[in-house]
Design an enzyme around this catalytic site. Sequence first.
Site, PDB file in Angstrom:
ATOM      1  N   LYS A  11     -36.633 -36.653 -22.593  1.00 36.33           N
ATOM      2  CA  LYS A  11     -35.876 -35.690 -23.020  1.00 36.33           C
ATOM      3  C   LYS A  11     -35.665 -34.659 -24.341  1.00 36.33           C
ATOM      4  O   LYS A  11     -36.207 -35.007 -25.489  1.00 36.33           O
ATOM      5  CB  LYS A  11     -34.057 -36.111 -22.762  1.00 36.33           C
ATOM      6  CG  LYS A  11     -34.195 -37.051 -21.348  1.00 36.33           C
ATOM      7  CD  LYS A  11     -32.729 -37.670 -21.158  1.00 36.33           C
ATOM      8  CE  LYS A  11     -33.541 -38.064 -19.915  1.00 36.33           C
ATOM      9  NZ  LYS A  11     -31.677 -39.249 -19.943  1.00 36.33           N
ATOM     10  N   TYR A  51     -29.095 -32.869 -11.494  1.00 34.49           N
ATOM     11  CA  TYR A  51     -28.530 -33.838 -12.554  1.00 34.49           C
ATOM     12  C   TYR A  51     -26.695 -33.763 -11.481  1.00 34.49           C
ATOM     13  O   TYR A  51     -26.097 -34.523 -11.463  1.00 34.49           O
ATOM     14  CB  TYR A  51     -28.220 -34.041 -13.147  1.00 34.49           C
ATOM     15  CG  TYR A  51     -29.342 -35.628 -14.200  1.00 34.49           C
ATOM     16  CD1 TYR A  51     -29.183 -36.073 -14.000  1.00 34.49           C
ATOM     17  CD2 TYR A  51     -29.601 -34.434 -15.924  1.00 34.49           C
ATOM     18  CE1 TYR A  51     -30.342 -36.451 -14.540  1.00 34.49           C
ATOM     19  CE2 TYR A  51     -30.287 -35.210 -16.005  1.00 34.49           C
ATOM     20  CZ  TYR A  51     -30.261 -36.745 -15.648  1.00 34.49           C
ATOM     21  OH  TYR A  51     -31.201 -37.549 -17.019  1.00 34.49           O
ATOM     22  N   PHE A  59     -19.434 -38.905 -17.568  1.00 40.42           N
ATOM     23  CA  PHE A  59     -20.638 -38.709 -18.563  1.00 40.42           C
ATOM     24  C   PHE A  59     -21.556 -37.230 -17.819  1.00 40.42           C
ATOM     25  O   PHE A  59     -21.846 -36.999 -18.917  1.00 40.42           O
ATOM     26  CB  PHE A  59     -21.068 -39.627 -18.417  1.00 40.42           C
ATOM     27  CG  PHE A  59     -22.252 -40.122 -17.544  1.00 40.42           C
ATOM     28  CD1 PHE A  59     -23.158 -39.153 -17.137  1.00 40.42           C
ATOM     29  CD2 PHE A  59     -21.903 -40.974 -16.633  1.00 40.42           C
ATOM     30  CE1 PHE A  59     -23.826 -39.868 -15.752  1.00 40.42           C
ATOM     31  CE2 PHE A  59     -22.649 -41.413 -15.575  1.00 40.42           C
ATOM     32  CZ  PHE A  59     -23.574 -40.703 -15.268  1.00 40.42           C
ATOM     33  N   ARG A  87     -40.298 -46.995 -13.950  1.00 46.79           N
ATOM     34  CA  ARG A  87     -38.457 -47.211 -14.214  1.00 46.79           C
ATOM     35  C   ARG A  87     -38.504 -48.190 -14.929  1.00 46.79           C
ATOM     36  O   ARG A  87     -37.789 -48.500 -15.968  1.00 46.79           O
ATOM     37  CB  ARG A  87     -38.035 -47.230 -12.435  1.00 46.79           C
ATOM     38  CG  ARG A  87     -37.519 -46.168 -12.126  1.00 46.79           C
ATOM     39  CD  ARG A  87     -36.675 -45.308 -12.384  1.00 46.79           C
ATOM     40  NE  ARG A  87     -35.408 -45.913 -13.059  1.00 46.79           N
ATOM     41  CZ  ARG A  87     -33.935 -45.044 -12.212  1.00 46.79           C
ATOM     42  NH1 ARG A  87     -34.125 -43.817 -13.029  1.00 46.79           N
ATOM     43  NH2 ARG A  87     -32.787 -46.023 -13.045  1.00 46.79           N
ATOM     44  N   THR A  93     -31.291 -48.231 -18.497  1.00 46.91           N
ATOM     45  CA  THR A  93     -30.568 -46.843 -18.999  1.00 46.91           C
ATOM     46  C   THR A  93     -29.937 -47.117 -19.822  1.00 46.91           C
ATOM     47  O   THR A  93     -30.142 -45.889 -21.067  1.00 46.91           O
ATOM     48  CB  THR A  93     -29.088 -46.299 -17.924  1.00 46.91           C
ATOM     49  OG1 THR A  93     -29.929 -46.438 -16.274  1.00 46.91           O
ATOM     50  CG2 THR A  93     -28.990 -45.536 -18.321  1.00 46.91           C
ATOM     51  N   ARG A 104     -37.274 -46.707 -23.664  1.00 42.60           N
ATOM     52  CA  ARG A 104     -35.484 -46.609 -23.734  1.00 42.60           C
ATOM     53  C   ARG A 104     -35.550 -47.572 -25.081  1.00 42.60           C
ATOM     54  O   ARG A 104     -34.503 -47.317 -26.344  1.00 42.60           O
ATOM     55  CB  ARG A 104     -34.839 -46.716 -22.046  1.00 42.60           C
ATOM     56  CG  ARG A 104     -34.483 -45.532 -21.656  1.00 42.60           C
ATOM     57  CD  ARG A 104     -34.150 -45.812 -20.832  1.00 42.60           C
ATOM     58  NE  ARG A 104     -33.759 -44.457 -20.265  1.00 42.60           N
ATOM     59  CZ  ARG A 104     -33.228 -44.011 -18.359  1.00 42.60           C
ATOM     60  NH1 ARG A 104     -33.358 -45.488 -17.976  1.00 42.60           N
ATOM     61  NH2 ARG A 104     -33.349 -43.084 -18.477  1.00 42.60           N
ATOM     62  N   ASN A 114     -31.443 -41.029 -24.199  1.00 39.22           N
ATOM     63  CA  ASN A 114     -32.261 -42.143 -23.666  1.00 39.22           C
ATOM     64  C   ASN A 114     -34.132 -41.911 -23.726  1.00 39.22           C
ATOM     65  O   ASN A 114     -34.158 -42.476 -22.830  1.00 39.22           O
ATOM     66  CB  ASN A 114     -31.552 -43.035 -23.401  1.00 39.22           C
ATOM     67  CG  ASN A 114     -31.353 -42.417 -21.243  1.00 39.22           C
ATOM     68  OD1 ASN A 114     -31.437 -41.518 -21.338  1.00 39.22           O
ATOM     69  ND2 ASN A 114     -30.853 -42.865 -20.305  1.00 39.22           N
ATOM     70  N   HIS A 117     -35.933 -39.872 -18.620  1.00 38.68           N
ATOM     71  CA  HIS A 117     -35.915 -39.757 -17.302  1.00 38.68           C
ATOM     72  C   HIS A 117     -37.217 -40.114 -15.905  1.00 38.68           C
ATOM     73  O   HIS A 117     -38.303 -39.144 -16.233  1.00 38.68           O
ATOM     74  CB  HIS A 117     -35.388 -38.687 -16.265  1.00 38.68           C
ATOM     75  CG  HIS A 117     -35.060 -38.252 -15.569  1.00 38.68           C
ATOM     76  ND1 HIS A 117     -33.630 -38.831 -14.603  1.00 38.68           N
ATOM     77  CD2 HIS A 117     -36.563 -37.965 -14.149  1.00 38.68           C
ATOM     78  CE1 HIS A 117     -34.486 -39.057 -13.686  1.00 38.68           C
ATOM     79  NE2 HIS A 117     -35.054 -38.011 -12.795  1.00 38.68           N
ATOM     80  N   GLU A 128     -37.034 -33.464  -7.293  1.00 36.39           N
ATOM     81  CA  GLU A 128     -37.475 -33.430  -8.474  1.00 36.39           C
ATOM     82  C   GLU A 128     -38.688 -32.524  -9.116  1.00 36.39           C
ATOM     83  O   GLU A 128     -38.552 -31.464  -9.254  1.00 36.39           O
ATOM     84  CB  GLU A 128     -37.002 -34.506  -9.511  1.00 36.39           C
ATOM     85  CG  GLU A 128     -35.733 -35.529  -9.146  1.00 36.39           C
ATOM     86  CD  GLU A 128     -35.514 -36.753  -9.942  1.00 36.39           C
ATOM     87  OE1 GLU A 128     -34.285 -37.208  -9.954  1.00 36.39           O
ATOM     88  OE2 GLU A 128     -36.300 -37.121 -10.735  1.00 36.39           O
TER      89      GLU A 128
HETATM   90  P1  IDP Z   1     -30.953 -43.746 -15.142  1.00 37.58           P
HETATM   91  O1  IDP Z   1     -31.215 -42.388 -15.771  1.00 37.58           O
HETATM   92  O2  IDP Z   1     -31.563 -44.584 -15.743  1.00 37.58           O
HETATM   93  O3  IDP Z   1     -31.712 -42.625 -13.255  1.00 37.58           O
HETATM   94  P2  IDP Z   1     -28.740 -42.848 -13.992  1.00 37.58           P
HETATM   95  O4  IDP Z   1     -26.982 -43.631 -13.897  1.00 37.58           O
HETATM   96  O5  IDP Z   1     -28.990 -41.636 -13.201  1.00 37.58           O
HETATM   97  O6  IDP Z   1     -29.579 -43.201 -15.078  1.00 37.58           O
HETATM   98  O7  IDP Z   1     -27.785 -41.357 -15.320  1.00 37.58           O
HETATM   99  C1  IDP Z   1     -28.480 -40.100 -15.455  1.00 37.58           C
HETATM  100  C2  IDP Z   1     -27.840 -40.109 -16.853  1.00 37.58           C
HETATM  101  O8  IDP Z   1     -26.904 -40.171 -17.314  1.00 37.58           O
HETATM  102  C3  IDP Z   1     -28.859 -41.342 -17.635  1.00 37.58           C
HETATM  103  O9  IDP Z   1     -30.071 -41.354 -18.656  1.00 37.58           O
HETATM  104  C4  IDP Z   1     -28.276 -41.097 -19.098  1.00 37.58           C
HETATM  105  O10 IDP Z   1     -28.912 -40.405 -20.217  1.00 37.58           O
HETATM  106  C5  IDP Z   1     -26.605 -40.258 -19.069  1.00 37.58           C
HETATM  107  N1  IDP Z   1     -25.909 -41.584 -18.616  1.00 37.58           N
HETATM  108  C6  IDP Z   1     -25.201 -42.429 -17.250  1.00 37.58           C
HETATM  109  N2  IDP Z   1     -24.548 -42.923 -17.817  1.00 37.58           N
HETATM  110  C7  IDP Z   1     -23.782 -42.365 -18.799  1.00 37.58           C
HETATM  111  C8  IDP Z   1     -22.274 -43.392 -19.785  1.00 37.58           C
HETATM  112  O11 IDP Z   1     -21.795 -43.688 -19.688  1.00 37.58           O
HETATM  113  N3  IDP Z   1     -22.316 -42.208 -20.764  1.00 37.58           N
HETATM  114  C9  IDP Z   1     -23.248 -41.274 -21.370  1.00 37.58           C
HETATM  115  N4  IDP Z   1     -24.247 -40.609 -20.412  1.00 37.58           N
HETATM  116  C10 IDP Z   1     -24.165 -41.366 -19.247  1.00 37.58           C
HETATM  117 MG    MG Z   2     -30.878 -41.840 -12.196  1.00 40.71          MG
END
Ligand code: IDP
Ligand code: MG
Length: 140
Positions: A11, A51, A59, A87, A93, A104, A114, A117, A128
């Site tokens: 990212k 996304y 968010f 993963r 996350t 992370r 973070n 992805h 994807e």
């Molecule tokens: P993942 O990347 O671990 O699969 P997801 O739930 O798919 O997590 O969320 C996608 C991305 O959205 C996350 O990697 C993170 O950067 C962002 N994200 C998820 N939850 C939040 C939140 O509560 N606040 C801000 N950003 C978030």
């Molecule tokens: Mg995800």
Amino acid sequence: MAIERTFSILKPDATERNLTGAINALIEKAGLRIVAQKRVQMTREQAETFYAIHKARPFFGELVPTMTAGPVVVQVLEGEDAIINYRDVLGATDPAKAARGTIRKEFALSLGENSAHGSDSPETALAEIAQWFSGNEIVG
Ligand code: IDP
Ligand code: MG
């Protein structure tokens, strides 16, 4: 064990801090092979498509600008159980909850920034990869 492919994004917060090589080292150490990779500037439309599943989440409004804030590195990773393996290498996350040694935990700045992805299932991995690479760009 099955040889799989998964999709990865380094990212903008990671490319900004020049961490491409450091993250790739963790990927390769985990036994994953980078079989396609390119650096791109995502457009807002591309980030929204990528996304789309999170469109209704609170968010989403910050997710898209975060993904377009600078260049990203999109990748296809190949290896045994690549989807779950990556993963695990990514960690949780929320970096505050990620295990030591994960991407992370080591590099992420926050939940939003973070660093990387990874696809969460075979179906999302296929979709994807198809958004970002044509078949002849992936060389296993
Ligand atoms: P993942 O990347 O671990 O699969 P997801 O739930 O798919 O997590 O969320 C996608 C991305 O959205 C996350 O990697 C993170 O950067 C962002 N994200 C998820 N939850 C939040 C939140 O509560 N606040 C801000 N950003 C978030
Ligand atoms: Mg995800």
